[in-house]
Design a protein around this motif. Structure first.
Motif, mmCIF file in Angstrom:
data_model
loop_
_atom_site.group_PDB
_atom_site.id
_atom_site.type_symbol
_atom_site.label_atom_id
_atom_site.label_comp_id
_atom_site.label_asym_id
_atom_site.label_seq_id
_atom_site.Cartn_x
_atom_site.Cartn_y
_atom_site.Cartn_z
ATOM 1 N N ASN A 76 -47.404 41.287 6.804
ATOM 2 C CA ASN A 76 -46.497 40.773 5.766
ATOM 3 C C ASN A 76 -45.674 39.630 6.346
ATOM 4 O O ASN A 76 -44.730 39.860 7.105
ATOM 5 N N LEU A 119 -51.304 44.858 1.230
ATOM 6 C CA LEU A 119 -50.609 44.610 -0.044
ATOM 7 C C LEU A 119 -49.121 44.819 0.195
ATOM 8 O O LEU A 119 -48.698 45.876 0.681
ATOM 9 N N THR A 120 -48.320 43.799 -0.169
ATOM 10 C CA THR A 120 -46.876 43.878 0.029
ATOM 11 C C THR A 120 -46.186 44.001 -1.334
ATOM 12 O O THR A 120 -46.847 43.965 -2.366
ATOM 13 N N GLU A 121 -44.881 44.121 -1.308
ATOM 14 C CA GLU A 121 -44.035 44.231 -2.513
ATOM 15 C C GLU A 121 -44.164 45.633 -3.117
ATOM 16 O O GLU A 121 -45.178 45.975 -3.735
ATOM 17 N N ALA A 138 -45.535 46.202 -6.671
ATOM 18 C CA ALA A 138 -46.966 45.896 -6.780
ATOM 19 C C ALA A 138 -47.789 47.040 -6.189
ATOM 20 O O ALA A 138 -48.843 47.409 -6.724
ATOM 21 N N ILE A 139 -47.294 47.620 -5.104
ATOM 22 C CA ILE A 139 -47.980 48.756 -4.477
ATOM 23 C C ILE A 139 -47.980 49.950 -5.435
ATOM 24 O O ILE A 139 -49.010 50.604 -5.645
ATOM 25 N N ARG A 189 -52.770 41.971 -6.628
ATOM 26 C CA ARG A 189 -52.527 40.665 -5.984
ATOM 27 C C ARG A 189 -51.682 39.759 -6.883
ATOM 28 O O ARG A 189 -50.821 39.023 -6.398
ATOM 29 N N GLU A 220 -48.138 41.164 -6.787
ATOM 30 C CA GLU A 220 -47.533 40.871 -5.480
ATOM 31 C C GLU A 220 -46.999 39.433 -5.460
ATOM 32 O O GLU A 220 -45.848 39.182 -5.079
ATOM 33 N N ARG A 236 -44.038 38.865 -7.818
ATOM 34 C CA ARG A 236 -42.799 39.396 -7.252
ATOM 35 C C ARG A 236 -42.201 38.440 -6.219
ATOM 36 O O ARG A 236 -40.986 38.255 -6.175
#
Lengths: 202, 202
Positions: free
Chosen positions: A47, A63-65, A68-69, B92, B95, B98
């Motif tokens: 990240n 996958l970040t945020e 969103a996860i 995606r 993410e 965001r």
């Protein structure tokens, strides 16, 4: 899958509460923000913003945020539903989650950043910015308090992602020494009740 | 349905760009933030936080929070897809959206709030808070610039809600006198290209 996690930070907490409410088990690896393990070149490949949590997918990508996860996991595992089951239900959950995140959690974070000794030296602390954030926090808590009313959960009769976010926000507020005004009776009642759920310990 | 809108604010713009990209037409009614029409008792019944946009549903109830509105409309009208078509694609897009919202748009808003004459008197302006926000903005733009790379749109080969948010954020940055660093070549190229789309005029 694997989660890069830090016990003590609000966004990872939000995700762990969600996982516990869903009954999902995903291995977690701790990344210590205090000792800046999230700022190593190795972690920044996962990240580049250094934030947590991060979900490692089975193909090795990241996958970040947090939201969103959570939306991704909800897509994969729709039951039990944590973002409603109809378009209007989902809209109401997301609306409340946003208020809890942008209005409550973000405001707590800004008070923390501008007042807490841990943040001194990491950025320029501003008493005025802290006061603005406290005012915004109070305005948003008032709205959330009204929305909760006498419902058992933030968005109605069952837990949703709005509960995960609000719980993480209020727990973080305790750490940040931002007391929850007793005038928000519905939030206080909800908070005391949610603390009794197993997910609160996640 | 009906939208309470204000031309000149970034969150309503995000929604209008989205509607234009989708080809959806929903009547809009202007609510002037400058003259505080959004603070009248009548409007506060629609959104107690006073924010815009607000979607009035056919049953007369109101949905607030721009992203909740967009997700709701996407739920009702999945084509053309603006949040991907598979769980990973959706993840995606969300993410990136965001990062564009929390990292770019929110940072621009904080610079604006802490520096712009329009906000003086509405809250306590802090040069330190503005500097923190500028630093956070630069860090997030760097990540977005790398993610865009040579792709035509923020999240890949077709427009998504991440484009709507980033476009609204950069247009607001111009108004807020927060110049976009030419070093972010991919964002600058994307921004110039997106300005040519009909939705940019929405």
């Amino acid at each position: 899958m694997k989660i890069y996690d830090f016990v003590g930070a609000p966004n990872p907490k939000k995700l762990r509460v969600y996982l516990a409410e869903k009954g999902l088990q995903i291995p977690c690896e701790q990344v210590n923000i205090v000792t800046q393990e999230n700022r190593t070149p190795e972690f920044l490949k996962k990240n580049p913003l250094g934030g947590l949590p991060v979900l490692e997918l089975d193909d090795g990508s990241h996958l970040t945020e947090s939201l969103a996860i959570i939306e991704y996991l909800e897509d994969l595992h729709p039951t039990p539903p944590m973002i409603g089951t109809t378009p209007v239900e989902r809209a109401r959950v997301r609306e409340l989650e946003r208020i809890c995140e942008l209005g409550v959690l973000s405001s707590v974070a800004q008070v923390f950043q501008n007042t807490h000794p841990f943040m001194a030296g990491r950025l320029k602390q501003s008493p005025d910015a802290a006061e603005n954030a406290r005012n915004r926090l109070a305005a948003n808590l008032k709205v959330v308090d009204t929305k909760i009313g006498d419902r058992p959960f933030v968005a109605g009769s069952r837990p949703s992602i709005a509960d995960c976010t609000l719980f993480a926000a209020l727990e973080f507020a305790e750490f940040a020494q931002v007391p929850l005004d007793p005038a928000f009776k519905n939030i206080n009642r909800w908070y005391a009740g949610f603390k009794e759920r197993p997910s609160a310990q996640a």
